[in-house]
Design an enzyme around this catalytic site. Structure first.
Site, PDB file in Angstrom:
ATOM      1  N   GLU B 367       0.826  -1.219   0.000  1.00 40.88           N
ATOM      2  CA  GLU B 367       0.000   0.000   0.000  1.00 40.88           C
ATOM      3  C   GLU B 367       0.854   1.262   0.000  1.00 40.88           C
ATOM      4  O   GLU B 367       0.621   2.206   0.742  1.00 40.88           O
ATOM      5  CB  GLU B 367      -0.953  -0.009   1.190  1.00 40.88           C
ATOM      6  CG  GLU B 367      -1.709  -1.331   1.208  1.00 40.88           C
ATOM      7  CD  GLU B 367      -3.149  -1.181   1.564  1.00 40.88           C
ATOM      8  OE1 GLU B 367      -3.619  -0.045   1.645  1.00 40.88           O
ATOM      9  OE2 GLU B 367      -3.796  -2.220   1.745  1.00 40.88           O
ATOM     10  N   PHE B 387       8.773  11.294  -9.215  1.00 38.94           N
ATOM     11  CA  PHE B 387       8.655   9.864  -9.550  1.00 38.94           C
ATOM     12  C   PHE B 387       7.739   9.603 -10.730  1.00 38.94           C
ATOM     13  O   PHE B 387       7.294   8.487 -10.942  1.00 38.94           O
ATOM     14  CB  PHE B 387       8.229   9.056  -8.324  1.00 38.94           C
ATOM     15  CG  PHE B 387       6.887   9.426  -7.725  1.00 38.94           C
ATOM     16  CD1 PHE B 387       6.664  10.697  -7.235  1.00 38.94           C
ATOM     17  CD2 PHE B 387       5.877   8.487  -7.635  1.00 38.94           C
ATOM     18  CE1 PHE B 387       5.437  11.025  -6.652  1.00 38.94           C
ATOM     19  CE2 PHE B 387       4.656   8.812  -7.069  1.00 38.94           C
ATOM     20  CZ  PHE B 387       4.436  10.082  -6.582  1.00 38.94           C
TER      21      PHE B 387
END
Lengths: 254, 391
Positions: B367, B387
């Site tokens: 998660e 990212f």
């Protein structure tokens, strides 16, 4: 057996969690309550459970829970409501009461109520009096069966089983009656989250109660003498051999 | 086993409602009496003790926070406390409940049709059905947007192809919430167990979460009816909203695991003697206990604040990231230190600490890994996405 719908009152007490390591307060008469967790006295909780089971078996009826205790004892009443009790009565009273005071307060509060059955634990796990149930029955003029392992109701008769020393006894008693719970009467359920959320909407009547004068007074409270030095056994074959040797040669129990 | 003594150094109990405390105490008692006696063997042999499912349902914890039917509808703090107490037992137990509630029932509740809700929510709440959530793929973990699982329209329905991995409850699930690209857009589908072409083999060989089922989901030309589609979820926001629920739960849960380790090692230090004195009498031992208590206390307060913000509808995803990131790193550090302090005994499953430690390696990873949450927060602070896809 057809269980009839009953109007049941269960008396419960807020007590220090039986797992708590008790300390005596500086006055030498009371338990130090700092950081202590409280619970419904375990035998009282069994009484609550059996009352709920009887109501469920009948498909109708009413279970009222009652406590005599400080404001904070609302938590224990809510807990019983969360288990499924229908309503609650809180006789607010601070300080320690003896069994006679408690029984007198309960009797006064419920004397005019229309009840078929009063249940409570055989004893509270804090003062171990085992007297409130029988004293309450005396006040009300009702029969009382203490230390019940099993309880069923048929018509206007309660059928109670008791485990004596080596025998099992079955008693029939006419309602209304007081019955006190011994271990084995019922295994208390966990109050589900639905029950907990529903509990806050159930009626909880709270009123201050003035107890009669106490005729007993606690003058000292002390912890039992410390046990002998504990030895730790490592969970290895060698450790267990040492344990067996000690049990056989030193304690002579094997 | 000695009664668990939960650390509450800043009297956070006083900030909870009576109801929240009762919920917490009930689940705490249940875990101690009903779950802990099962977990050691389940972990050793690698299975989820499924006999607890009806009991979890009876407690009302499976998705019971959702506003549906006659569900209990407890708030975020109460739900967090439930998960904290369950993970005091084992991360696998908390994972089961998190997946069922936050990742299966929540998307059906939020994105589903009334018929989908009525079909699944009561059954999932009552534990008559188990669900799983398929987002992660063998080649797409931290970048779920790159998923390769595809759905194509086929008459009224759809045909699904692809694979998912690291799916909690997959093998035992009656319904899978599966995320797949339909015409290039991420959509959610309800795939029922037994649908031809759908299989869910269990993934074995885990060093972590051994008391939990982890599976692959494989879809080979799986034909789905039109009503398998969750109509109201479009794009990556669909699954991310579910993860946001679950991540908040993880932040609470791992504090329970850390409290279990702290409690175990505190007791151990008082009874275990070396050099003629208790381990707890050594400064190094005490310093470690102090660090643990300080970190646990900070995480408890953060969680409480997060829960209150959630109930006010003000919790943001970066706040959830910070709480999840902090709590997992904290709990793993506590567990690793506690394992050290138990010495050789700490590798035996008589002690629970190493089980928690191994579990927390997964919980820190799933998660959103620790690093991914770092990047989410970095983007939040600077406004620069570090990212995204390579330039």
């Amino acid at each position: 057996m057809t269980t009839p719908p009953l109007k049941t009152l269960v008396c419960l007490k807020r007590v220090v969690d039986t797992e708590t390591r008790v300390r005596v307060a500086p006055d030498g008469r009371e338990i130090d309550l700092a950081g202590v967790q409280f619970i419904i006295a375990p035998y009282d909780e069994m009484a609550v459970e059996r009352a709920l089971q009887l109501r469920e078996a009948a498909g109708d009826g009413r279970v009222t829970v009652l406590t005599v205790g400080p404001e904070a004892a609302t938590k224990e009443l809510r807990s019983a409501l969360a288990m499924g009790a229908d309503d609650a009565l809180h006789l607010v009273c601070d300080g320690r009461l003896d069994a006679a005071q408690t029984a007198a307060l309960i009797a006064e509060a419920v004397r005019d109520r229309d009840l078929d059955l009063v249940l409570c634990g055989k004893q509270a796990t804090d003062d171990d009096d085992a007297a409130v149930g029988p004293l309450l029955a005396a006040h009300l003029g009702w029969p009382c069966v203490a230390f019940a392992h099993a309880l069923d109701v048929e018509g206007r008769t309660a059928v109670v089983r008791r485990e004596l020393d080596g025998e099992s006894e079955v008693l029939e008693v006419a309602l209304p009656a007081v019955v006190t719970a011994q271990k084995g009467l019922a295994e208390p359920r966990y109050p589900g989250l639905k029950g907990i959320m529903a509990a806050k909407k159930k009626p909880l009547e709270s009123r201050r109660a003035e107890p009669p004068a106490a005729r007993t007074e606690r003058v000292a409270l002390a912890l039992p003498p410390a046990r002998g030095a504990l030895r730790t056994v490592e969970p290895t074959a060698e450790g267990l051999r040492g344990l067996l040797t000690a049990l056989r040669d030193e304690k002579k129990v094997l | 086993m000695a009664q668990f003594e939960a650390p509450d150094f800043f009297e956070i109990d006083l900030l909870l409602s009576e109801e929240e405390r009762l919920v917490r105490d009930t689940v705490r008692a249940w875990v101690g009496e009903r779950y802990l006696p099962l977990v050691e063997r389940a972990y050793r042999e690698g299975y989820f003790p499924a006999q607890v499912i009806p009991e979890l349902a009876e407690l009302g914890v499976l998705g019971g926070n959702l506003d549906y039917g006659d569900f209990p509808r407890f708030g975020s703090v109460a739900y967090g406390l439930v998960l904290q107490e369950l993970e005091r037992g084992d991360s696998g137990l908390r994972s089961f409940v998190s997946v069922q509630g936050s990742l299966v029932m929540y998307p059906i509740w939020r994105y589903g049709t009334p018929a989908q809700k009525d079909r699944w929510l009561p059954a999932l709440h009552a534990g008559r059905a188990v669900g799983c959530f398929g987002l992660t793929e063998p080649d797409h973990g931290s970048d779920p947007g790159g998923m390769q699982t595809r759905a194509v329209k086929d008459g009224e329905g759809y045909v699904l192809n692809g694979a998912k991995m690291w799916i909690t409850n997959g093998t035992v699930a009656d319904v899978a919430v599966v995320w797949a690209k339909l015409d290039g857009e991420i959509r959610g589908f309800l795939v029922e167990k037994g649908t031809p072409g759908f299989s869910a083999p269990e993934q074995r060989g885990k060093h972590s979460l051994r008391a939990s089922v982890t599976s692959e989901l494989i879809f080979q030309d799986v034909r789905l009816p039109a009503d398998a589609l969750l109509p109201d979820a479009r794009g990556l926001g669909g699954p991310l909203a579910c993860l946001n629920q679950a991540r908040a739960g993880i932040a609470w849960g791992v504090v329970g695991a850390a409290m279990a380790c702290y409690d175990e090692v505190r007791r151990y230090g008082l009874t275990r003697r070396q050099f003629g004195r208790p381990l707890a009498s050594f400064q190094l031992y005490q310093a470690k206990l102090v660090d643990m208590l300080a970190e646990i206390t900070k995480a408890q307060l953060l969680n409480l604040r997060l829960g209150r913000l959630k109930d006010e509808g003000r919790a943001t995803p970066p706040q959830v990231s910070l709480a999840k990131r902090n709590a997992c790193a904290m709990a793993l550090e506590v567990a690793r230190t506690a394992r050290d302090m138990l010495g050789a005994n700490g590798v035996a499953d008589e002690y629970q600490t190493m089980r928690h430690m191994c579990n927390l390696e997964s919980v820190k990873t799933y998660e959103g890994t620790h690093d991914i949450h770092t990047l989410i927060l970095g983007r939040h602070i600077t406004g620069i996405d570090a990212f995204g896809a390579a330039p």
